[in-house]
Design a protein around this motif. Sequence first.
Motif, PDB file in Angstrom:
ATOM      1  N   PHE A  50      70.045   4.533  31.050  1.00 31.61           N
ATOM      2  CA  PHE A  50      69.042   5.549  30.723  1.00 31.61           C
ATOM      3  C   PHE A  50      69.621   6.953  30.660  1.00 31.61           C
ATOM      4  O   PHE A  50      68.917   7.896  30.327  1.00 31.61           O
ATOM      5  CB  PHE A  50      67.888   5.522  31.734  1.00 31.61           C
ATOM      6  CG  PHE A  50      66.923   4.400  31.478  1.00 31.61           C
ATOM      7  CD1 PHE A  50      65.842   4.575  30.625  1.00 31.61           C
ATOM      8  CD2 PHE A  50      67.110   3.160  32.065  1.00 31.61           C
ATOM      9  CE1 PHE A  50      64.963   3.541  30.366  1.00 31.61           C
ATOM     10  CE2 PHE A  50      66.236   2.114  31.807  1.00 31.61           C
ATOM     11  CZ  PHE A  50      65.158   2.304  30.954  1.00 31.61           C
ATOM     12  N   PRO A  80      63.029   2.165  38.273  1.00 36.49           N
ATOM     13  CA  PRO A  80      63.299   3.601  38.307  1.00 36.49           C
ATOM     14  C   PRO A  80      62.779   4.226  39.603  1.00 36.49           C
ATOM     15  O   PRO A  80      61.951   3.638  40.289  1.00 36.49           O
ATOM     16  CB  PRO A  80      62.564   4.150  37.088  1.00 36.49           C
ATOM     17  CG  PRO A  80      61.616   3.103  36.655  1.00 36.49           C
ATOM     18  CD  PRO A  80      62.034   1.799  37.267  1.00 36.49           C
ATOM     19  N   TYR A  86      52.117   5.576  33.582  1.00 35.19           N
ATOM     20  CA  TYR A  86      51.978   4.561  32.544  1.00 35.19           C
ATOM     21  C   TYR A  86      50.721   4.788  31.722  1.00 35.19           C
ATOM     22  O   TYR A  86      50.208   3.871  31.107  1.00 35.19           O
ATOM     23  CB  TYR A  86      51.969   3.170  33.179  1.00 35.19           C
ATOM     24  CG  TYR A  86      53.240   2.850  33.913  1.00 35.19           C
ATOM     25  CD1 TYR A  86      54.374   2.443  33.212  1.00 35.19           C
ATOM     26  CD2 TYR A  86      53.323   2.987  35.286  1.00 35.19           C
ATOM     27  CE1 TYR A  86      55.550   2.177  33.876  1.00 35.19           C
ATOM     28  CE2 TYR A  86      54.506   2.719  35.961  1.00 35.19           C
ATOM     29  CZ  TYR A  86      55.614   2.317  35.244  1.00 35.19           C
ATOM     30  OH  TYR A  86      56.783   2.059  35.900  1.00 35.19           O
ATOM     31  N   PHE A  94      51.007  -3.896  31.411  1.00 35.95           N
ATOM     32  CA  PHE A  94      52.387  -3.489  31.656  1.00 35.95           C
ATOM     33  C   PHE A  94      53.306  -4.709  31.713  1.00 35.95           C
ATOM     34  O   PHE A  94      54.368  -4.738  31.079  1.00 35.95           O
ATOM     35  CB  PHE A  94      52.478  -2.689  32.961  1.00 35.95           C
ATOM     36  CG  PHE A  94      53.893  -2.410  33.399  1.00 35.95           C
ATOM     37  CD1 PHE A  94      54.667  -1.455  32.753  1.00 35.95           C
ATOM     38  CD2 PHE A  94      54.461  -3.113  34.463  1.00 35.95           C
ATOM     39  CE1 PHE A  94      55.981  -1.199  33.147  1.00 35.95           C
ATOM     40  CE2 PHE A  94      55.767  -2.864  34.866  1.00 35.95           C
ATOM     41  CZ  PHE A  94      56.534  -1.909  34.206  1.00 35.95           C
ATOM     42  N   ILE A  98      56.381  -5.683  29.278  1.00 36.08           N
ATOM     43  CA  ILE A  98      57.759  -5.968  29.692  1.00 36.08           C
ATOM     44  C   ILE A  98      58.179  -7.364  29.193  1.00 36.08           C
ATOM     45  O   ILE A  98      59.306  -7.563  28.735  1.00 36.08           O
ATOM     46  CB  ILE A  98      57.925  -5.872  31.229  1.00 36.08           C
ATOM     47  CG1 ILE A  98      57.602  -4.454  31.711  1.00 36.08           C
ATOM     48  CG2 ILE A  98      59.335  -6.277  31.654  1.00 36.08           C
ATOM     49  CD1 ILE A  98      58.566  -3.388  31.265  1.00 36.08           C
ATOM     50  N   VAL A 101      59.163  -6.880  25.683  1.00 31.77           N
ATOM     51  CA  VAL A 101      60.472  -6.225  25.613  1.00 31.77           C
ATOM     52  C   VAL A 101      61.580  -7.234  25.911  1.00 31.77           C
ATOM     53  O   VAL A 101      62.631  -7.231  25.275  1.00 31.77           O
ATOM     54  CB  VAL A 101      60.544  -5.060  26.634  1.00 31.77           C
ATOM     55  CG1 VAL A 101      61.962  -4.523  26.755  1.00 31.77           C
ATOM     56  CG2 VAL A 101      59.589  -3.940  26.248  1.00 31.77           C
ATOM     57  N   ARG A 102      61.316  -8.101  26.882  1.00 31.63           N
ATOM     58  CA  ARG A 102      62.316  -9.088  27.306  1.00 31.63           C
ATOM     59  C   ARG A 102      62.298 -10.344  26.439  1.00 31.63           C
ATOM     60  O   ARG A 102      63.026 -11.299  26.731  1.00 31.63           O
ATOM     61  CB  ARG A 102      62.087  -9.459  28.768  1.00 31.63           C
ATOM     62  CG  ARG A 102      62.306  -8.299  29.743  1.00 31.63           C
ATOM     63  CD  ARG A 102      63.662  -7.657  29.545  1.00 31.63           C
ATOM     64  NE  ARG A 102      64.012  -6.694  30.583  1.00 31.63           N
ATOM     65  CZ  ARG A 102      65.180  -6.066  30.632  1.00 31.63           C
ATOM     66  NH1 ARG A 102      66.091  -6.282  29.705  1.00 31.63           N
ATOM     67  NH2 ARG A 102      65.438  -5.197  31.577  1.00 31.63           N
ATOM     68  N   GLY A 145      58.197  -5.764  37.177  1.00 32.27           N
ATOM     69  CA  GLY A 145      58.792  -5.555  35.849  1.00 32.27           C
ATOM     70  C   GLY A 145      60.296  -5.748  35.870  1.00 32.27           C
ATOM     71  O   GLY A 145      60.881  -6.338  34.957  1.00 32.27           O
TER      72      GLY A 145
END
Length: 222
Positions: A50, A80, A86, A94, A98, A101-102, A145
């Motif tokens: 990041f 994080p 959010y 959420f 994720i 995204v994964r 997450g």
Amino acid sequence: MIETRQITKRYGDLTAVDRICFRVEPGQVLGFLGPNGAGKSTTMKMLAGFLAPTSGGATVAGFDVETQPLEAKRALGYLPEGAPSYGEMNVREFLEFIADVRELKGDLRYKRLDDAIERLHLDRVLEQPIDTLSKGFRRRVGLAGAILHDPKVLILDEPTDGLDPNQKQEVRTLINSMARDKTIIISTHLLEEVHAVCDRAIIIAAGRILADATPAELEARS
Ligand code: ADP
Ligand code: ADP
């Protein structure tokens, strides 16, 4: 595995992380212990891809975080620091995000979602907007997450921050239960956290490593 090579981050005149080198092997839980402002979160963000290092670098699961960012990110889960906002998203949305995204699909997707919800005790809050939850719940949502795709490497920035003593114990038990087949790094300002979950601790202050030792060795010195 996680390995850094002289990793450095400067913000203007401030060297937040100063030529840090370390290596964490699979099956190890490394504690990154230091006071506020020591450079812990900056290091975690660089490992998680990041934040770009000013110089030096790192590999995660054998992938260079700068030249192979997608592969490195795929191999890791990241919690994080603090409690990012959010917006309106609820816990279920959420976790589904994720999972997207994964690229989790089919039976595995449901299995991983159920597993994370159960391990972090999130079943009662699934429909609640994350921003309305207590800090402790928001940390647990973030952890769910981070572990969702069962990554080989976990980078957890103050995983028990804001949790009450019982919740702290639960998260420590969770970390211990995952330790055997993963490479884990956690940042903390609590020596007790190192004793509870870490095999080894790096003590960091003003961006530099002061010590690299086992919890027992730290005890003997203090
Ligand atoms: P820790 O996580 O150990 O509390 P950080 O990595 O957050 O420490 O911060 C290390 C140092 O870098 C601190 O002095 C902090 O004020 C500074 N710092 C962190 N982020 C930034 C930023 N985006 N811009 C300027 N300085 C920063
Ligand atoms: P930003 O780069 O502005 O922080 P992102 O959309 O990349 O925004 O991520 C927002 C938050 O969503 C992150 O701080 C993190 O908590 C979470 N997040 C995003 N992607 C992932 C992921 N692949 N694994 C775990 N958490 C993620």
